[in-house]
Design an enzyme around this catalytic site. Structure first.
Site, PDB file in Angstrom:
ATOM      1  N   ARG A 143      15.173  27.349 -78.568  1.00 18.45           N
ATOM      2  CA  ARG A 143      13.963  28.120 -78.314  1.00 18.45           C
ATOM      3  C   ARG A 143      14.159  29.064 -77.138  1.00 18.45           C
ATOM      4  NH1 ARG A 143       9.146  23.688 -78.142  1.00 18.45           N
ATOM      5  NH2 ARG A 143       9.193  23.037 -80.318  1.00 18.45           N
ATOM      6  N   ARG A 176      13.012  27.530 -71.529  1.00 20.00           N
ATOM      7  CA  ARG A 176      12.163  26.740 -70.630  1.00 20.00           C
ATOM      8  C   ARG A 176      12.852  25.422 -70.293  1.00 20.00           C
ATOM      9  NH1 ARG A 176       6.550  25.519 -72.970  1.00 20.00           N
ATOM     10  NH2 ARG A 176       7.989  24.503 -74.395  1.00 20.00           N
TER      11      ARG A 176
END
Ligand code: ZN
Length: 230
Positions: A143, A176
């Site tokens: 991601r 993240r």
């Protein structure tokens, strides 16, 4: 097959809104997504424990204040309080529900079972969305997000047009910390430690069904519908 055929059976359509389901699945397995789809199709509320906690904290309820005392000290909210908070939400319901994030521990599961038993009810299904750890790590660590506009991408499944650059606003994309492989591995370990006893607990009562969560979202959902009935 027509719906009418089911009518006289144990899957009678008028009973569907009373279906009680618990979702089990590792972080990143797609449990919340499937819970939402189940809630919509079977017309039962999606009870996500995170949401109940946030609501109690925001409204400053007695239960919320108690929970906050633990959280402020960085302590885990004790099982009895978690049960009180969830049961307080469930008892306002006239229908069934799909529970997402509860129970997390054996004492929570036992308390929930005992409360249902008291009113002559029981769980209908415990659905485990099973995705091997390697797949989850691959899903999460691929991601990328844009901190500027909030757009999200995946290196493999949904890559940006230009490597590491947001299609929407041209900002640089980042991984993240929550999605980094090491963080995900730690969360998966905690999940397995907590959940294996629950899986054993519910498989003993005959309500556990395991679904392959590596398939496409729609395919996973169709397999769930096969279990729950049309
Ligand atoms: Zn952007």
């Amino acid at each position: 097959m027509t719906r009418g055929i089911y009518f006289a059976g144990h899957n009678a359509i008028e009973e569907e809104p009373n279906m009680k389901i618990i979702m089990l699945g590792a972080p990143g397995a797609g449990k919340g997504t499937q819970a939402k789809k189940i809630a919509a199709k079977y017309n039962i509320p999606h009870i996500a424990t995170g949401d109940i906690f946030r609501a109690n904290l925001k409204e400053g309820t007695e239960l919320g204040k108690k929970a906050k005392e633990y959280m402020d000290q960085g302590l885990l909210v004790p099982d009895e309080l978690v049960v009180d908070i969830v049961v307080d939400r469930l008892k306002k319901l006239e229908t069934g529900y799909v529970l997402d994030g509860f129970p997390r521990t054996i004492p929570q599961a036992e308390a929930h079972t005992a409360i249902l038993k008291k009113v002559g009810k029981k769980m209908d299904y415990v659905l485990e969305i099973n995705v091997p750890d390697e797949n989850i790590i691959k899903r999460m660590s691929g991601r990328r997000v844009c901190l500027n506009c909030g757009a999200s991408y995946h290196l493999e499944y949904n890559p940006p047009k230009t490597e590491n650059v947001c299609d929407e606003c041209g900002n640089e994309l980042v991984l993240r910390i929550d999605d980094a492989a090491e963080t995900v591995k730690k969360r998966l370990q905690i999940y397995h430690d907590q959940t294996q006893p629950l899986i054993d607990f519910y498989s003993g009562t005959g309500v556990l069904r395991t679904v392959d969560g590596t398939l496409e979202i729609e395919e996973v959902f169709q397999n769930i519908v096969k279990i729950l009935g049309e």
